[in-house]
Design a protein around this motif. Structure first.
Motif, PDB file in Angstrom:
ATOM      1  N   VAL A 179     -46.582 112.459  54.643  1.00 38.28           N
ATOM      2  CA  VAL A 179     -46.416 112.000  56.148  1.00 38.28           C
ATOM      3  C   VAL A 179     -47.331 110.874  56.459  1.00 38.28           C
ATOM      4  N   VAL A 180     -48.656 110.920  55.732  1.00 36.73           N
ATOM      5  CA  VAL A 180     -49.620 109.753  56.303  1.00 36.73           C
ATOM      6  C   VAL A 180     -49.938 108.988  55.245  1.00 36.73           C
ATOM      7  N   THR A 181     -49.882 109.205  53.915  1.00 38.48           N
ATOM      8  CA  THR A 181     -50.352 108.538  52.799  1.00 38.48           C
ATOM      9  C   THR A 181     -49.368 107.244  52.992  1.00 38.48           C
ATOM     10  N   GLY A 182     -50.285 105.917  52.972  1.00 44.24           N
ATOM     11  CA  GLY A 182     -49.662 104.704  52.911  1.00 44.24           C
ATOM     12  C   GLY A 182     -49.524 104.314  54.421  1.00 44.24           C
ATOM     13  N   CYS A 183     -49.739 104.982  55.151  1.00 45.09           N
ATOM     14  CA  CYS A 183     -49.387 104.475  56.832  1.00 45.09           C
ATOM     15  C   CYS A 183     -50.662 103.937  57.318  1.00 45.09           C
ATOM     16  N   SER A 184     -50.253 103.151  58.462  1.00 40.22           N
ATOM     17  CA  SER A 184     -51.030 102.586  59.042  1.00 40.22           C
ATOM     18  C   SER A 184     -51.110 103.057  60.731  1.00 40.22           C
ATOM     19  N   GLY A 185     -51.920 102.874  61.491  1.00 40.81           N
ATOM     20  CA  GLY A 185     -52.014 103.084  62.733  1.00 40.81           C
ATOM     21  C   GLY A 185     -51.502 104.549  63.046  1.00 40.81           C
ATOM     22  N   VAL A 186     -52.005 105.348  62.369  1.00 39.93           N
ATOM     23  CA  VAL A 186     -51.756 107.037  62.353  1.00 39.93           C
ATOM     24  C   VAL A 186     -52.178 107.526  63.810  1.00 39.93           C
ATOM     25  N   ARG A 187     -51.413 107.925  64.794  1.00 41.55           N
ATOM     26  CA  ARG A 187     -51.670 108.716  65.707  1.00 41.55           C
ATOM     27  C   ARG A 187     -51.015 110.053  65.992  1.00 41.55           C
ATOM     28  N   VAL A 188     -51.717 110.627  66.800  1.00 41.76           N
ATOM     29  CA  VAL A 188     -51.183 112.189  67.037  1.00 41.76           C
ATOM     30  C   VAL A 188     -51.017 112.532  68.263  1.00 41.76           C
ATOM     31  N   SER A 189     -50.134 113.248  68.604  1.00 37.13           N
ATOM     32  CA  SER A 189     -49.989 113.627  70.121  1.00 37.13           C
ATOM     33  C   SER A 189     -49.496 115.249  70.216  1.00 37.13           C
ATOM     34  N   PHE A 190     -50.242 115.724  71.258  1.00 39.64           N
ATOM     35  CA  PHE A 190     -50.160 117.271  71.427  1.00 39.64           C
ATOM     36  C   PHE A 190     -49.029 117.469  72.655  1.00 39.64           C
ATOM     37  N   VAL A 191     -47.813 117.307  72.034  1.00 42.16           N
ATOM     38  CA  VAL A 191     -46.727 117.386  72.977  1.00 42.16           C
ATOM     39  C   VAL A 191     -46.453 118.594  74.026  1.00 42.16           C
ATOM     40  N   GLN A 192     -47.132 119.783  73.302  1.00 43.42           N
ATOM     41  CA  GLN A 192     -47.140 120.930  74.359  1.00 43.42           C
ATOM     42  C   GLN A 192     -47.925 121.235  75.388  1.00 43.42           C
ATOM     43  N   ALA A 193     -49.012 120.243  75.237  1.00 38.98           N
ATOM     44  CA  ALA A 193     -50.184 120.476  76.202  1.00 38.98           C
ATOM     45  C   ALA A 193     -49.989 119.924  77.690  1.00 38.98           C
ATOM     46  N   ASP A 194     -48.828 119.168  77.699  1.00 33.51           N
ATOM     47  CA  ASP A 194     -48.370 118.684  79.138  1.00 33.51           C
ATOM     48  C   ASP A 194     -49.530 117.983  79.800  1.00 33.51           C
ATOM     49  N   ARG A 195     -50.350 117.164  78.790  1.00 32.27           N
ATOM     50  CA  ARG A 195     -51.498 116.170  79.340  1.00 32.27           C
ATOM     51  C   ARG A 195     -51.389 114.814  78.811  1.00 32.27           C
ATOM     52  N   PRO A 196     -50.988 113.875  79.599  1.00 25.99           N
ATOM     53  CA  PRO A 196     -50.984 112.435  79.113  1.00 25.99           C
ATOM     54  C   PRO A 196     -52.099 111.881  78.180  1.00 25.99           C
ATOM     55  N   ASP A 197     -53.518 112.539  78.737  1.00 22.82           N
ATOM     56  CA  ASP A 197     -54.410 112.076  78.103  1.00 22.82           C
ATOM     57  C   ASP A 197     -54.786 112.466  76.622  1.00 22.82           C
ATOM     58  N   LEU A 198     -53.761 113.655  76.248  1.00 23.91           N
ATOM     59  CA  LEU A 198     -53.769 114.084  74.769  1.00 23.91           C
ATOM     60  C   LEU A 198     -52.487 113.706  74.093  1.00 23.91           C
ATOM     61  N   GLN A 199     -52.066 112.475  74.236  1.00 24.61           N
ATOM     62  CA  GLN A 199     -50.872 111.814  73.673  1.00 24.61           C
ATOM     63  C   GLN A 199     -51.226 110.735  73.191  1.00 24.61           C
TER      64      GLN A 199
ATOM     65  N   ARG B  11     -47.556 116.138  66.957  1.00 20.95           N
ATOM     66  CA  ARG B  11     -46.553 115.219  66.503  1.00 20.95           C
ATOM     67  C   ARG B  11     -47.417 114.166  65.691  1.00 20.95           C
ATOM     68  N   VAL B  12     -47.284 113.677  64.526  1.00 19.12           N
ATOM     69  CA  VAL B  12     -48.073 112.618  63.761  1.00 19.12           C
ATOM     70  C   VAL B  12     -46.961 111.571  63.701  1.00 19.12           C
ATOM     71  N   ASP B  13     -47.501 110.159  64.198  1.00 20.94           N
ATOM     72  CA  ASP B  13     -46.636 108.963  63.958  1.00 20.94           C
ATOM     73  C   ASP B  13     -47.654 108.104  63.205  1.00 20.94           C
ATOM     74  N   GLY B  14     -47.042 107.313  62.547  1.00 17.66           N
ATOM     75  CA  GLY B  14     -47.265 106.127  61.664  1.00 17.66           C
ATOM     76  C   GLY B  14     -46.448 105.256  61.316  1.00 17.66           C
ATOM     77  N   MET B  15     -47.168 103.784  60.929  1.00 16.78           N
ATOM     78  CA  MET B  15     -46.040 102.928  60.280  1.00 16.78           C
ATOM     79  C   MET B  15     -46.256 102.774  58.874  1.00 16.78           C
ATOM     80  N   ARG B  16     -45.103 102.827  58.015  1.00 19.82           N
ATOM     81  CA  ARG B  16     -45.043 102.484  56.821  1.00 19.82           C
ATOM     82  C   ARG B  16     -44.111 101.331  56.366  1.00 19.82           C
ATOM     83  N   ASN B  17     -44.605 100.345  55.856  1.00 15.62           N
ATOM     84  CA  ASN B  17     -43.806  99.302  55.444  1.00 15.62           C
ATOM     85  C   ASN B  17     -42.543  98.587  56.298  1.00 15.62           C
ATOM     86  N   GLY B  18     -43.402  98.838  57.873  1.00 13.57           N
ATOM     87  CA  GLY B  18     -42.799  98.377  58.850  1.00 13.57           C
ATOM     88  C   GLY B  18     -41.730  99.314  59.542  1.00 13.57           C
TER      89      GLY B  18
END
Length: 549
Positions: free
Chosen positions: A36-56, A8-15
């Protein structure tokens, strides 16, 4: 988890929060869509199916992006780099999209929660539209292409192979369709992807080193023209984006065993030099066999077939490095127009030779038997306007009958005798003044090693026919002689002297020796009146587009 590579890819664009999908392609890189990511700040990724908190919620930087700027643009591809490698098995990548396949994609539409949802899709066509493949929802009342699936890997749920990424969806609420970008197109925008693929023509590490070198090679050459000139592919090559793009096209789409080496040699000739070229030479010495010399003969082929209803079909084609290249459809001509049409066409036919980087082609006339003796094609003009004779080239005649679609016996006799042409061929001298056609034919049948016949003068129709029926591939005869020459002075004046010119151990050089005889100023009295029938069955031209039976 077998498919923990879903991202899952998350970011912020224009608030506003933007969410999309992606896939892990190696321990530090995530593939997604540029939009998905052009113009975004603070892009973060999560491996949602890994079931590991350290990979979110891992921070990610934009490593590269395609030329996408607005919806509908090409190049909707982006690659994210993670700060450190993750202990997840990357996706299995495949360039070959199964036609009419059923696939799945894991995306993150707004109403699906943090773990996303799986969409089952199928390709709507086996053919792409530009760089995209059309996809559609495989089931009713289930997930369909929509926001949140952009960048999701399109994969086979059984094998896990990923074939591309979802790029966009229809804006119509009545349609359950979208588009995917196959990995074969993704690699154009991110060439590093090739380092992760099993391609067969070189190992991954060897290819990685080559790609690294080619990235530094400077050249102003038109790469498409370079590939066309060197290989003459059956279909026109595409416009290449980089030197590496051209190299992998040659390796994957062409079939010559030494194709990669030949391409790199041609590239070096057009490169600006420097350390990269030196490194490329070292790489080639270590990993490739030296490119073979250009095989075979380059020639212009003039073919004349007899029409059953009168007249002839005249066609033109080429051999380039011994490989046949067909010409256009033949045209109907009369015998009177035959010479005029050939002389008018030669300059245009030379254009293909020039584009192939070759010169001085042989000119082969494939003639009906009735014209082999009467049409003295070596006395024509290569360029009448500038008074350039045909004898400026190596001119030979061939028997078009043996190339007929149904003359299997003639072709068998020809090929059987010709097997010895370059391996112990023997020469038969024939004195036409006392030569009986039937006796001549029996002589040839009893001597299967006789691949070359030298006549004392122009043979009659019956004698020539017997020689051709027996499958003799090489015949030589003078059409005039210096009758008052002293013994040995003129090769046209003595059968024995003429026969000495034919070295059966080096028959490939015979057309050049005959060319020199034709233009020898010492024999101006007898002139360039020498016919060479040079009918090598290893060079069978492609048939004309149409020849009337």
């Amino acid at each position: 988890m077998p498919h923990a590579w879903h991202v899952r890819v998350d970011g912020m664009r224009n608030g506003k929060r933007v969410t999309g999908a992606g896939l892990l392609v190696d321990p530090r890189h995530v593939l997604t869509c540029a939009h998905v990511v052009t113009g975004c700040s603070g892009v973060r990724v999560s491996f949602v199916q890994a079931d590991r908190p350290d990979l979110q919620d891992l921070p990610a930087d934009l490593a590269c992006a395609g030329p996408w700027r607005k919806p509908g643009d090409r190049g909707d591809v982006a690659v994210l780099t993670l700060a450190a490698e993750v202990a997840i098995k990357p996706a299995r990548l495949s360039l070959r999209v199964p036609a009419w396949g059923d696939f799945a994609a894991h995306g993150f539409p707004p109403d699906a929660g943090p773990f996303g949802a799986t969409m089952r899709i199928r390709t709507g066509s086996a053919h792409g539209i530009g760089e995209w493949l059309h996809v559609e929802g495989a089931t009713g009342h289930a997930e369909m292409p929509r926001a949140g699936f952009s960048g999701a890997g399109v994969y086979n749920e059984v094998t896990g192979h990923v074939f591309g990424i979802i790029s966009d969806a229809s804006t119509s609420p009545d349609r359950r369709t979208g588009r995917m970008i196959p990995l074969a197109w993704v690699r154009r925008y991110w060439e590093d992807l090739d380092d992760l693929l099993e391609l067969g023509w070189l190992s991954r590490e060897t290819r990685r080193k080559l790609r690294s070198i080619l990235r530094r090679v400077g050249t102003d050459a038109d790469l498409t023209e370079l590939v066309e000139t060197e290989f003459h592919p059956a279909t026109a090559p595409p416009e290449f984006w980089s030197v590496w793009d051209a190299a992998r096209y040659v390796a994957e789409e062409l079939y010559d065993d030494d194709r990669l080496g030949r391409f790199l040699e041609a590239l070096i000739l057009r490169a600006s030099g420097g350390p990269a070229v030196t490194a490329l030479r070292v790489w080639m010495d270590r990993h490739l066999e030296a490119p073979a010399p250009h095989p075979g003969v380059t020639s212009v082929v003039v073919r004349l077939d007899t029409k059953t209803k009168g007249g002839y079909e005249l066609g033109f084609s080429h051999f380039i490095d011994g490989k046949p290249y067909p010409g256009g459809a033949p045209a109907t001509v009369t015998r009177k127009r035959f010479r005029r049409e050939v002389e008018a066409a030669l300059n245009g036919l030379m254009a293909k030779i020039a584009r192939a980087g070759r010169d001085d082609p042989m000119i082969e006339f494939l003639l009906p038997r009735s014209l082999i003796l009467s049409e003295h094609v070596d006395e024509w003009y290569a360029c009448r306007e500038r008074d350039i004779p045909m004898t400026a080239y190596r001119v030979v005649v061939r028997d078009v009958v043996r190339l007929g679609n149904y003359d299997y016996i003639l072709r068998d006799q020809w090929k059987s005798r010709s097997r010895r042409l370059r391996d112990g061929a023997k020469l038969e001298k024939a004195d036409c003044s006392r030569l009986d056609p039937e006796e001549f034919y029996r002589r040839l049948l009893s001597n299967r090693e006789a691949c070359v016949v030298v006549f004392s003068e122009t043979p009659g129709d019956a004698v020539l026919t017997k020689g051709l029926d027996a499958g003799v591939p090489v015949m030589l005869w003078p059409r005039a002689s210096c009758a008052d020459a002293t013994p040995g002075e003129c090769p046209y004046g003595s059968l024995d002297t003429l026969a000495l010119l034919v070295d059966t151990a080096a028959l490939d050089g015979l057309p050049e020796r005959v060319r020199r005889l034709r233009v020898d100023p010492g024999h101006a009295r007898c002139g360039p009146r020498l016919t060479l029938l040079w009918d090598d069955p290893t060079r069978i031209p492609d048939p004309p587009t149409f020849v009337e039976d």
